[in-house]
Design an enzyme around this catalytic site. Structure first.
Site, PDB file in Angstrom:
ATOM      1  N   GLY A 189      -6.499 -12.533  -1.181  1.00 19.29           N
ATOM      2  CA  GLY A 189      -5.382 -13.409  -0.814  1.00 19.29           C
ATOM      3  C   GLY A 189      -4.953 -13.218   0.623  1.00 19.29           C
ATOM      4  N   ALA A 190      -5.924 -12.994   1.509  1.00 18.07           N
ATOM      5  CA  ALA A 190      -5.614 -12.660   2.902  1.00 18.07           C
ATOM      6  C   ALA A 190      -5.109 -13.845   3.713  1.00 18.07           C
ATOM      7  CB  ALA A 190      -6.838 -12.057   3.584  1.00 18.07           C
TER       8      ALA A 190
ATOM      9  N   LYS B 198      -5.468 -12.903  14.184  1.00 18.20           N
ATOM     10  CA  LYS B 198      -4.825 -12.362  15.371  1.00 18.20           C
ATOM     11  C   LYS B 198      -5.571 -11.142  15.899  1.00 18.20           C
ATOM     12  CE  LYS B 198      -0.327 -13.795  13.511  1.00 18.20           C
ATOM     13  NZ  LYS B 198       0.985 -13.309  13.012  1.00 18.20           N
TER      14      LYS B 198
ATOM     15  N   ASP C 200     -14.536 -16.727  -4.082  1.00 23.25           N
ATOM     16  CA  ASP C 200     -13.833 -17.234  -5.259  1.00 23.25           C
ATOM     17  C   ASP C 200     -13.714 -16.082  -6.247  1.00 23.25           C
ATOM     18  OD1 ASP C 200     -12.867 -18.431  -7.522  1.00 23.25           O
ATOM     19  OD2 ASP C 200     -14.343 -20.055  -7.579  1.00 23.25           O
TER      20      ASP C 200
ATOM     21  N   TYR D  29       4.017 -17.375 -14.534  1.00 21.89           N
ATOM     22  CA  TYR D  29       4.036 -16.387 -13.454  1.00 21.89           C
ATOM     23  C   TYR D  29       4.451 -15.019 -13.995  1.00 21.89           C
ATOM     24  CZ  TYR D  29       5.096 -14.394  -8.835  1.00 21.89           C
ATOM     25  OH  TYR D  29       5.129 -13.619  -7.705  1.00 21.89           O
TER      26      TYR D  29
ATOM     27  N   ALA E 209       4.277 -13.929 -17.087  1.00 22.06           N
ATOM     28  CA  ALA E 209       3.227 -13.416 -17.974  1.00 22.06           C
ATOM     29  C   ALA E 209       2.090 -12.796 -17.173  1.00 22.06           C
ATOM     30  CB  ALA E 209       2.709 -14.544 -18.863  1.00 22.06           C
TER      31      ALA E 209
ATOM     32  N   VAL F 274       4.876   2.029 -11.228  1.00 24.15           N
ATOM     33  CA  VAL F 274       5.391   0.718 -10.828  1.00 24.15           C
ATOM     34  C   VAL F 274       6.518   0.992  -9.851  1.00 24.15           C
ATOM     35  CG1 VAL F 274       6.405  -1.455 -11.573  1.00 24.15           C
ATOM     36  CG2 VAL F 274       4.794  -0.270 -13.059  1.00 24.15           C
TER      37      VAL F 274
END
Length: 226
Positions: free
Chosen positions: A6-7, A37, A47, A138, A140, A219
């Site tokens: 997810g960059a 940058k 994918d 989201y 879940a 967490v």
């Protein structure tokens, strides 16, 4: 070597450019090429729902994969009340946020076990885990991530691999910017300092956890006490 999924997103793109200061970084994306940058960062289109593409990606860069750290940032969110959530929305959210993380983590773990070292990070959301209205798919997916990380931390600790979840609060980027003004105000009021987090708060936690072999299965709330 740090791999960031997810960059192209706000958090993933920031972490790519921030963590390159201390380590090599490869960022993956699917639909939108990330803003560049720093030319030292490698960005690769992958994918995460295609196991063959993941394996091809790993084979291409395998010689660079030493002291691996994996940061799962890829995320999708589309708010709908549960009765209005269709199966396509549900599947896209679960697949992007949970299944994609599962597939790449599964493949990267094989190398981590071989190297007897690994640091895995999953991003969850403190807001989602409260069961906020309109976030069924989201929430879940993000709850599933916590369960997945717990299992990984138990199964692979003997290989010097840790897995932790960063439970993020409100940051002035990405999904927060898509909220309406009233919801933004409510979120800000729920934070004791009445300030949003900065993305450096996330990178500082990651740098700490990379060096911390005994923090595992945790967490960690990064939410300003909200």
């Amino acid at each position: 070597m740090i791999i960031i999924t997810g960059a192209s997103g706000g958090i993933g793109n920031f972490l790519s450019h921030e963590l390159i200061k201390n380590d090599s970084v490869i960022g993956t994306y699917n639909n939108h090429k990330p803003k560049i940058k720093n030319n030292k960062i490698i960005f690769e289109k992958v994918d995460l729902l295609d196991s063959a593409q993941i394996q091809k990606f790993i084979k291409k860069y395998q010689k660079k994969f030493k002291d691996l750290k994996l940061i799962n940032c890829a995320a999708y969110k589309e708010d709908q009340l549960l009765v209005n959530t269709n199966l396509d929305n549900w599947n896209k959210t679960i697949n992007t946020n949970l299944t994609g993380s599962f597939l790449i983590t599964k493949e990267i773990l094989k190398l981590m076990v071989k190297n007897n070292f690994g640091r895995i990070f999953f991003l969850s959301s403190s807001e989602a885990l409260k069961g906020a209205p309109g976030t069924s798919s989201y929430t879940a997916s993000k709850a599933g991530i916590i369960g997945l990380s717990k299992v990984v931390s138990n199964e692979y600790a003997k290989f010097n691999i840790t897995s932790n979840v960063l439970n993020l609060g409100a940051f002035d980027t990405g999904l927060y910017k898509k909220l309406n003004a009233n919801i933004k105000k409510q979120i800000l009021l729920s934070i004791p300092s009445k300030k949003l987090g900065t993305l450096k708060n996330i990178s500082q936690c990651i740098n700490f956890l990379i060096k911390s072999e005994f923090v595992n299965g945790s967490v960690i709330d990064i939410n300003g006490g909200a």
